[in-house]
Scaffold this motif. Structure first.
Motif, PDB file in Angstrom:
ATOM      1  N   PHE A 122     -75.720  -8.116 -31.848  1.00 44.42           N
ATOM      2  CA  PHE A 122     -76.867  -7.530 -31.138  1.00 44.42           C
ATOM      3  C   PHE A 122     -77.945  -7.129 -32.141  1.00 44.42           C
ATOM      4  O   PHE A 122     -79.128  -7.397 -31.958  1.00 44.42           O
ATOM      5  CB  PHE A 122     -76.401  -6.312 -30.339  1.00 44.42           C
ATOM      6  N   GLY A 123     -77.482  -6.493 -33.237  1.00 49.70           N
ATOM      7  CA  GLY A 123     -78.432  -6.109 -34.284  1.00 49.70           C
ATOM      8  C   GLY A 123     -79.122  -7.325 -34.871  1.00 49.70           C
ATOM      9  O   GLY A 123     -80.341  -7.339 -35.051  1.00 49.70           O
ATOM     10  N   ILE A 124     -78.334  -8.371 -35.133  1.00 50.10           N
ATOM     11  CA  ILE A 124     -78.909  -9.585 -35.712  1.00 50.10           C
ATOM     12  C   ILE A 124     -79.954 -10.168 -34.773  1.00 50.10           C
ATOM     13  O   ILE A 124     -81.021 -10.604 -35.198  1.00 50.10           O
ATOM     14  CB  ILE A 124     -77.803 -10.626 -35.997  1.00 50.10           C
ATOM     15  N   SER A 125     -79.654 -10.125 -33.446  1.00 55.43           N
ATOM     16  CA  SER A 125     -80.605 -10.739 -32.517  1.00 55.43           C
ATOM     17  C   SER A 125     -81.919  -9.962 -32.501  1.00 55.43           C
ATOM     18  O   SER A 125     -82.989 -10.557 -32.421  1.00 55.43           O
ATOM     19  CB  SER A 125     -79.993 -10.844 -31.126  1.00 55.43           C
ATOM     20  N   TYR A 126     -81.862  -8.637 -32.603  1.00 50.96           N
ATOM     21  CA  TYR A 126     -83.097  -7.854 -32.695  1.00 50.96           C
ATOM     22  C   TYR A 126     -83.848  -8.185 -33.976  1.00 50.96           C
ATOM     23  O   TYR A 126     -85.062  -8.411 -33.973  1.00 50.96           O
ATOM     24  CB  TYR A 126     -82.796  -6.354 -32.671  1.00 50.96           C
ATOM     25  N   VAL A 127     -83.100  -8.181 -35.087  1.00 50.92           N
ATOM     26  CA  VAL A 127     -83.737  -8.405 -36.386  1.00 50.92           C
ATOM     27  C   VAL A 127     -84.372  -9.788 -36.428  1.00 50.92           C
ATOM     28  O   VAL A 127     -85.519  -9.956 -36.854  1.00 50.92           O
ATOM     29  CB  VAL A 127     -82.682  -8.239 -37.511  1.00 50.92           C
ATOM     30  N   GLY A 180     -85.131 -11.641 -33.808  1.00 55.87           N
ATOM     31  CA  GLY A 180     -86.170 -11.741 -32.788  1.00 55.87           C
ATOM     32  C   GLY A 180     -87.494 -11.157 -33.232  1.00 55.87           C
ATOM     33  O   GLY A 180     -88.553 -11.692 -32.927  1.00 55.87           O
ATOM     34  N   MET A 181     -87.424 -10.045 -33.964  1.00 51.15           N
ATOM     35  CA  MET A 181     -88.667  -9.412 -34.391  1.00 51.15           C
ATOM     36  C   MET A 181     -89.300 -10.136 -35.565  1.00 51.15           C
ATOM     37  O   MET A 181     -90.513 -10.138 -35.720  1.00 51.15           O
ATOM     38  CB  MET A 181     -88.424  -7.950 -34.771  1.00 51.15           C
ATOM     39  N   SER A 182     -88.466 -10.675 -36.449  1.00 50.83           N
ATOM     40  CA  SER A 182     -89.020 -11.218 -37.686  1.00 50.83           C
ATOM     41  C   SER A 182     -89.107 -12.733 -37.675  1.00 50.83           C
ATOM     42  O   SER A 182     -89.933 -13.305 -38.386  1.00 50.83           O
ATOM     43  CB  SER A 182     -88.160 -10.779 -38.873  1.00 50.83           C
ATOM     44  N   GLY A 183     -88.256 -13.386 -36.908  1.00 48.99           N
ATOM     45  CA  GLY A 183     -88.224 -14.845 -36.929  1.00 48.99           C
ATOM     46  C   GLY A 183     -87.648 -15.398 -38.219  1.00 48.99           C
ATOM     47  O   GLY A 183     -87.813 -16.576 -38.509  1.00 48.99           O
ATOM     48  N   GLN A 184     -87.012 -14.544 -39.006  1.00 52.21           N
ATOM     49  CA  GLN A 184     -86.464 -14.980 -40.290  1.00 52.21           C
ATOM     50  C   GLN A 184     -84.942 -14.979 -40.231  1.00 52.21           C
ATOM     51  O   GLN A 184     -84.340 -13.962 -39.915  1.00 52.21           O
ATOM     52  CB  GLN A 184     -86.899 -14.038 -41.419  1.00 52.21           C
ATOM     53  N   GLY A 185     -84.337 -16.104 -40.572  1.00 53.47           N
ATOM     54  CA  GLY A 185     -82.885 -16.167 -40.569  1.00 53.47           C
ATOM     55  C   GLY A 185     -82.276 -15.933 -41.932  1.00 53.47           C
ATOM     56  O   GLY A 185     -81.144 -15.482 -42.048  1.00 53.47           O
ATOM     57  N   SER A 186     -83.022 -16.217 -42.989  1.00 53.20           N
ATOM     58  CA  SER A 186     -82.437 -16.075 -44.321  1.00 53.20           C
ATOM     59  C   SER A 186     -82.741 -14.682 -44.865  1.00 53.20           C
ATOM     60  O   SER A 186     -83.758 -14.076 -44.533  1.00 53.20           O
ATOM     61  CB  SER A 186     -82.992 -17.133 -45.265  1.00 53.20           C
ATOM     62  N   PHE A 194     -86.990  -3.298 -34.790  1.00 52.78           N
ATOM     63  CA  PHE A 194     -86.370  -3.906 -35.963  1.00 52.78           C
ATOM     64  C   PHE A 194     -85.391  -2.917 -36.606  1.00 52.78           C
ATOM     65  O   PHE A 194     -84.263  -3.257 -36.936  1.00 52.78           O
ATOM     66  CB  PHE A 194     -87.464  -4.308 -36.962  1.00 52.78           C
ATOM     67  N   LEU A 195     -85.849  -1.669 -36.743  1.00 63.80           N
ATOM     68  CA  LEU A 195     -84.984  -0.650 -37.352  1.00 63.80           C
ATOM     69  C   LEU A 195     -83.757  -0.385 -36.482  1.00 63.80           C
ATOM     70  O   LEU A 195     -82.664  -0.152 -36.997  1.00 63.80           O
ATOM     71  CB  LEU A 195     -85.766   0.646 -37.568  1.00 63.80           C
ATOM     72  N   THR A 196     -83.959  -0.436 -35.146  1.00 69.35           N
ATOM     73  CA  THR A 196     -82.790  -0.313 -34.264  1.00 69.35           C
ATOM     74  C   THR A 196     -81.794  -1.416 -34.562  1.00 69.35           C
ATOM     75  O   THR A 196     -80.584  -1.186 -34.641  1.00 69.35           O
ATOM     76  CB  THR A 196     -83.231  -0.405 -32.792  1.00 69.35           C
ATOM     77  N   GLY A 197     -82.310  -2.629 -34.735  1.00 69.01           N
ATOM     78  CA  GLY A 197     -81.442  -3.758 -35.056  1.00 69.01           C
ATOM     79  C   GLY A 197     -80.687  -3.514 -36.351  1.00 69.01           C
ATOM     80  O   GLY A 197     -79.482  -3.772 -36.446  1.00 69.01           O
ATOM     81  N   VAL A 198     -81.403  -3.003 -37.358  1.00 68.66           N
ATOM     82  CA  VAL A 198     -80.749  -2.724 -38.646  1.00 68.66           C
ATOM     83  C   VAL A 198     -79.637  -1.702 -38.447  1.00 68.66           C
ATOM     84  O   VAL A 198     -78.534  -1.855 -38.991  1.00 68.66           O
ATOM     85  CB  VAL A 198     -81.784  -2.229 -39.675  1.00 68.66           C
ATOM     86  N   CYS A 199     -79.922  -0.660 -37.641  1.00 66.67           N
ATOM     87  CA  CYS A 199     -78.899   0.373 -37.421  1.00 66.67           C
ATOM     88  C   CYS A 199     -77.684  -0.211 -36.708  1.00 66.67           C
ATOM     89  O   CYS A 199     -76.541   0.108 -37.060  1.00 66.67           O
ATOM     90  CB  CYS A 199     -79.471   1.523 -36.609  1.00 66.67           C
ATOM     91  N   LEU A 200     -77.916  -1.085 -35.723  1.00 61.32           N
ATOM     92  CA  LEU A 200     -76.783  -1.715 -35.033  1.00 61.32           C
ATOM     93  C   LEU A 200     -75.959  -2.544 -36.007  1.00 61.32           C
ATOM     94  O   LEU A 200     -74.724  -2.562 -35.961  1.00 61.32           O
ATOM     95  CB  LEU A 200     -77.282  -2.601 -33.892  1.00 61.32           C
ATOM     96  N   MET A 201     -76.654  -3.222 -36.924  1.00 63.01           N
ATOM     97  CA  MET A 201     -75.922  -4.018 -37.909  1.00 63.01           C
ATOM     98  C   MET A 201     -75.106  -3.117 -38.825  1.00 63.01           C
ATOM     99  O   MET A 201     -74.004  -3.478 -39.244  1.00 63.01           O
ATOM    100  CB  MET A 201     -76.892  -4.875 -38.723  1.00 63.01           C
ATOM    101  N   ILE A 202     -75.663  -1.934 -39.147  1.00 59.04           N
ATOM    102  CA  ILE A 202     -74.910  -1.001 -39.994  1.00 59.04           C
ATOM    103  C   ILE A 202     -73.634  -0.558 -39.284  1.00 59.04           C
ATOM    104  O   ILE A 202     -72.570  -0.439 -39.902  1.00 59.04           O
ATOM    105  CB  ILE A 202     -75.786   0.209 -40.380  1.00 59.04           C
ATOM    106  N   VAL A 203     -73.739  -0.348 -37.956  1.00 56.07           N
ATOM    107  CA  VAL A 203     -72.531   0.012 -37.202  1.00 56.07           C
ATOM    108  C   VAL A 203     -71.488  -1.089 -37.335  1.00 56.07           C
ATOM    109  O   VAL A 203     -70.319  -0.846 -37.639  1.00 56.07           O
ATOM    110  CB  VAL A 203     -72.875   0.256 -35.719  1.00 56.07           C
ATOM    111  N   GLY A 204     -71.926  -2.350 -37.140  1.00 53.13           N
ATOM    112  CA  GLY A 204     -71.006  -3.479 -37.251  1.00 53.13           C
ATOM    113  C   GLY A 204     -70.374  -3.562 -38.626  1.00 53.13           C
ATOM    114  O   GLY A 204     -69.164  -3.751 -38.764  1.00 53.13           O
ATOM    115  N   LEU A 205     -71.203  -3.397 -39.657  1.00 50.25           N
ATOM    116  CA  LEU A 205     -70.668  -3.476 -41.020  1.00 50.25           C
ATOM    117  C   LEU A 205     -69.751  -2.293 -41.312  1.00 50.25           C
ATOM    118  O   LEU A 205     -68.754  -2.432 -42.022  1.00 50.25           O
ATOM    119  CB  LEU A 205     -71.820  -3.484 -42.031  1.00 50.25           C
TER     120      LEU A 205
END
Lengths: 514, 170
Positions: A181-186, A188-194, A215-226
């Motif tokens: 979910f975090g990745i999809s936000y990140v 989606g907002m940036s259009g950058q995969g790498s 974008f920051l929400t996405g980063v936080c969700l990714m932190i939860v996953g990690l």
């Protein structure tokens, strides 16, 4: 593209290709041999073949590290560099220790499938350690974790194995959902995969009004996953049950190689891609800057507290190691915060994290191998079962002591330098104002607690009287594994600064495009 | 279109709630299939035709059959839910955590400035997607194949032993 273009590619991908072939070979071997040989013979034969293949992997990885060449495929989907080869070597060594542990202790009847899962998981770690794109990170994390879920539950007779495996699966699935979910936000907002593209985009956004809340929400969700993956509190709840329920060889992978890969990918994401939105936690909370730093600081403090205090109360060796791993996640997160006021990470931070992750993986593999050797003659894996084990089996008990001292951070073991570099990096970050002194002081205090419980385990082994004085014999291959791991842990501790210097000069510690 | 979108959203949400709240596992699975279909319909209304078709083919078509099949072959699965209540001890903390996540996500979505849709909507032909899979995304694509193999082996390992032990008991 013709064939001659593909050959150099093969050289870089050789470890992964060999590992896939090994995993599929284990499946075929099981199919071919299941009628001909008994479980124990198959366990032994396939295990030695797997060890042989992993040895070949080590040779190839050593060659990659020595050649010093790099290759990046598909916008960061696969990056081969000498540094990555070194990390993969450490993961391979830890998995080899696990395979060695399983050689004579069949805990499943489907031997080939079991080895195949171990090798698939290692393959996932290889991909993860080479991944610098969001898509590949997710796929590789799943390839690492899925086999481990099955391995954790593979002790079919034991209720707690099923329970541990199920909890691991559910928490792991939840963590994957958060990460995705975090990745999809990140994305989606940036259009950058790498990861490199993400960082460049974030730098460009600085002048364009920031990346936005989503974008920051996405980063936080990714932190939860990690956080789930590296078992940082409060996302550590699966760890004690999974460690306790898993057969020791599987628990060894959970605690060593899988953790190494998780820490490295977290560092690549946070200190590599998301560095421009780090914020900071220097000085008093009033002077903090928003970003992922406060969230990670909260995880670090929670992990240090929960891990160390809960480890004090444990009566089971595997649960104890699980809480110890939570505490170590807290330690390593401290170095993630080693950023100065302008958001630049301390020069030491990334090499220190890598060094610590490698040391930690090797030491933990050693701890589990030694516990496995001691548990041979014991009824279970509670502390009470290990009472006076040093008299029954002095060889593994001695090595367990070495590994425990390294985890506790006693010099001259490598664990001491690992922690030293982490905390030095944190202090270096804002050296003039001692901005991170509060966190380092807290971590040091908690590590004093840690010293206490590691020594308590050692005391159980060495001081308390044994009820049963029959000696426990340790198989030769396990002795060799213990000696090799101990030499590595001591060796990396004797030359800590040259290791660190090597990490630095290898370049691309975080991202290939510097 | 807007009314359709809202109606489908409610249908999807209701199916999702049913899927996590029913006690009978088969009912849960059926509700989940309805949920998958709702997602596919949502994708169609958002003119993401390819994704919608994929959702239909893979989730509604394949995954749901797989789930039902797994439930049917798993020992006593349909009665499993009758014993323990699906909302157990931790339900309030669970609800609170989900509410928190929902609020954060909702806040984020509320704040975001939606860029105007490009006109005409970019079309990514299926052939192009296929080409990307074997060129730029070749490594993740291959890794995905290995992942599926590992998942198959893992689930077989977990399931097979149980059935053989079950057989031995009988």
């Amino acid at each position: 593209m013709n064939l001659s273009d593909l050959l150099p590619l093969l050289r870089f991908l050789a470890p992964e290709i060999l590992l896939s072939a090994l995993a599929l070979g284990a499946l075929l071997g099981e199919a071919a041999l299941s009628r001909l040989l008994g479980v124990e013979k198959r366990q032994n034969l396939l295990g030695w073949l797997a060890l042989l293949g992993l040895g070949a992997c080590l040779v190839i990885l050593g060659d990659q590290a020595a050649r010093g060449e790099t290759l990046a495929l598909g916008r960061g989907a696969f990056v081969a560099s000498p540094f990555n080869a070194l990390l993969k070597t450490a993961a391979t060594l830890a998995v080899m220790a696990s395979v060695t542990m399983g050689l004579r202790a069949p805990f499943v009847r489907h031997v080939g499938e079991n080895y195949a899962l171990v090798l698939f998981s290692l393959l996932g770690m290889f991909f993860l350690l080479s991944a610098e794109s969001l898509l590949m990170i997710f796929v590789a994390l799943e390839l690492t974790s899925l086999p481990l879920y099955a391995l954790a539950a593979s002790q079919k007779g034991a209720r707690r194995s099923i329970e541990g495996g199920l909890k691991y699966l559910l928490f792991g699935g939840l963590s994957a959902a958060f990460l995705l979910f975090g990745i999809s936000y990140v994305y989606g907002m940036s259009g950058q995969g790498s990861l490199a593209g993400l960082r460049d985009w974030l730098v460009a956004q600085r002048t364009a009004g920031g990346p936005g809340f989503l974008f920051l929400t996405g980063v936080c969700l990714m932190i939860v996953g990690l956080g789930f993956k590296i078992a940082a509190a409060p996302f550590h709840l699966w760890a004690p049950d999974a460690y306790e329920g898993a057969p020791l060889p599987a628990a060894a992978i959970l605690a060593s190689a899988s953790k190494l890969a998780g820490i490295v990918v977290a560092a690549r994401l946070l200190l590599g891609a998301f560095l421009p939105v780090a914020g900071n936690v220097l000085g008093s909370p009033l002077s903090w800057h928003a970003g992922w730093s406060p969230a990670v600081a909260a995880l670090a403090v929670a992990s240090l507290t929960v891990g160390n205090l809960a480890a004090l109360a444990q009566r089971n060796a595997k649960r104890f190691m699980a809480y110890s791993s939570v505490a170590h996640a807290g330690n390593v997160l401290v170095a993630f915060l080693a950023l100065d006021a302008s958001g630049r990470p301390a020069a030491l931070a990334a090499p220190a994290i890598a060094y610590y992750a490698v040391i930690y993986a090797l030491t933990n593999a050693g701890v589990f191998a030694a516990i496995h050797a001691l548990a041979w003659g014991a009824r279970g894996d509670d502390f009470a079962d290990f009472r006076g084990a040093a008299r029954r089996a002095p060889f593994p008990a001695f090595f367990l002591l070495i590994f425990l001292l390294s985890l506790a951070g006693v010099p001259p073991m490598a664990g001491f330098f690992g922690k030293l570099f982490l905390f030095m990096a944190a202090l270096q970050a804002d050296a003039t104002h001692w901005g991170l002194a509060w966190l380092v002081a807290y971590a040091l205090a908690m590590n004093v607690v840690a010293l206490g419980y590691y020594l308590r385990f050692a005391r159980v082994l060495w001081v308390e009287p044994a009820e049963d004085l029959r000696p426990i014999s340790t198989p030769l291959e396990l002795r060799v594994a213990l000696v090799a791991l101990a030499l590595l842990v001591l060796g990396l501790g004797v030359f800590p600064s040259s290791c660190l210097a090597a990490f630095r000069t290898m370049g691309g510690v975080l991202l290939l495009r510097g | 279109m807007r009314t359709a979108f809202i109606l489908i959203t409610f249908w999807t949400l209701a199916s999702g709630l049913l899927a996590i709240s029913r006690r009978n596992m088969i009912h849960c699975a059926l509700a989940l299939i309805s949920f998958f279909a709702g997602i596919a319909a949502l994708l169609f209304t958002l003119s993401a035709d390819f994704l919608g078709a994929v959702q239909l083919l893979i989730y509604v078509g394949a995954i749901s059959v797989l789930i039902l099949f797994a439930l049917l072959v798993t020992h006593d699965a349909s009665r499993l839910g009758d014993r323990g209540a699906p909302f157990s001890r931790g339900k309030w903390s669970g609800w609170m955590l989900s509410a928190l996540v929902f609020v954060v996500l909702g806040f984020g979505l509320h704040r975001v400035a939606v860029p105007p849709p490009p006109d005409p909507a970019p079309a990514l032909p299926v052939a192009e997607i296929g080409r990307l899979l074997v060129t730029r995304h070749a490594v993740p694509f291959l890794a995905m194949a290995l992942l599926l193999t590992a998942a198959l082996v893992g689930s077989a390992l977990v399931a097979i032993e149980e059935s053989s032990e079950h057989a031995r008991k009988e």
